[in-house]
Write an enzyme that holds these catalytic residues in place. Structure first.
Site, short mmCIF file in Angstrom:
data_model
loop_
_atom_site.label_atom_id
_atom_site.label_comp_id
_atom_site.label_asym_id
_atom_site.label_seq_id
_atom_site.Cartn_x
_atom_site.Cartn_y
_atom_site.Cartn_z
N GLY A 108 0.78 -1.24 0.00
CA GLY A 108 0.00 0.00 0.00
C GLY A 108 0.81 1.28 0.00
O GLY A 108 0.43 2.28 -0.62
N GLU A 143 4.71 5.06 5.60
CA GLU A 143 3.53 4.18 5.67
C GLU A 143 2.33 4.90 5.07
O GLU A 143 2.24 6.13 5.13
CB GLU A 143 3.22 3.82 7.13
CG GLU A 143 3.59 2.40 7.52
CD GLU A 143 2.76 1.31 6.86
OE1 GLU A 143 2.21 1.52 5.76
OE2 GLU A 143 2.68 0.22 7.44
N ASP A 163 -3.51 2.24 11.44
CA ASP A 163 -4.85 1.86 11.89
C ASP A 163 -4.73 1.38 13.34
O ASP A 163 -4.76 2.19 14.26
CB ASP A 163 -5.39 0.79 10.93
CG ASP A 163 -6.85 0.46 11.17
OD1 ASP A 163 -7.40 0.89 12.19
OD2 ASP A 163 -7.46 -0.24 10.34
N LYS A 185 -5.74 6.81 11.28
CA LYS A 185 -7.17 6.62 11.55
C LYS A 185 -7.51 7.02 12.98
O LYS A 185 -6.76 6.73 13.91
CB LYS A 185 -7.56 5.15 11.35
CG LYS A 185 -8.18 4.90 10.00
CD LYS A 185 -8.88 3.55 9.96
CE LYS A 185 -9.43 3.34 8.56
NZ LYS A 185 -10.05 2.02 8.40
#
Ligand code: PRP
Length: 181
Positions: free
Chosen positions: A43, A98, A102, A130
């Site tokens: 990601g 990154e 989360d 998050k």
């Protein structure tokens, strides 16, 4: 906008502007140093590619791939290394890039693991953090955006390996992941 996306959280322009600011801040903070920027596949690859082009310092790039055992949606904190770095980080100034923080379990494992290899310093730049209550406390020097605890995709973030190539970050329509369960 993609048909599976409910709304856009961060547009292409928002991302470009914020990543540029982060890159300039990192370059200012590290003036006179050379950096080793590490990203965690898959990601974060898109964020890293854009970020490094905004850091006007001598730098090298390296990659790790890890997998986290768990339900597939939430990570368990048990991480195994699928692909390790190509070279030693001893004595280097390391910046982990990154895409999203989360639960924080992946990063917390990585920081522990990389710290044991005696780098000169180790810092984290995450594009998104998050807002969730179950987050490990982490020292994250650079944060792009705080984001709501929703199912988000795009700019590297996937659902079932799709949507990583969207140029923006959006909230996935619930019917898309509900229909898969
Ligand atoms: C995502 C993301 C982080 C991690 C964050 O990776 O890239 O590495 O989850 O979650 P955590 O803070 O709860 O540990 P993922 O495992 O989905 O793999 P990917 O990068 O290949 O999409």
């Amino acid at each position: 906008m993609h048909k599976d996306v409910e709304r856009i959280l961060f547009s292409e322009e928002d991302l470009c502007k914020r990543v540029r600011e982060m890159g300039h801040e990192i370059a200012t903070d590290h003036a006179g140093q050379s950096l080793l920027v590490i990203s965690v596949l898959r990601g974060a690859a898109i964020f890293m590619a854009d970020l490094v082009r905004e850091i006007n310092l001598p730098l090298e790039m390296d990659y790790m791939a890890v997998s986290s055992y768990g339900s597939g949606v939430k990570s368990s904190g048990i991480v195994s290394i699928q692909k390790d770095l190509s070279s030693s980080i001893e004595g280097r100034h390391v910046l982990i890039a990154e895409d999203i923080l989360d639960s924080g379990l992946t990063l917390s494992y990585l920081i522990r693991n990389l710290s044991s290899r005696n780098p000169a310093s180790i810092e984290v730049a995450t594009l998104l953090r998050k807002r969730t209550r179950q987050q490990v406390k982490l020292d994250c020097r650079y944060v792009g955006f705080e984001c709501p605890d929703e199912f988000i995709v795009g700019y590297g973030l996937d659902y079932a390996e799709r949507y990583r190539n969207l140029p923006y970050i959006g909230v996935l329509k619930p019917e898309v992941y509900a229909s898969a369960n």
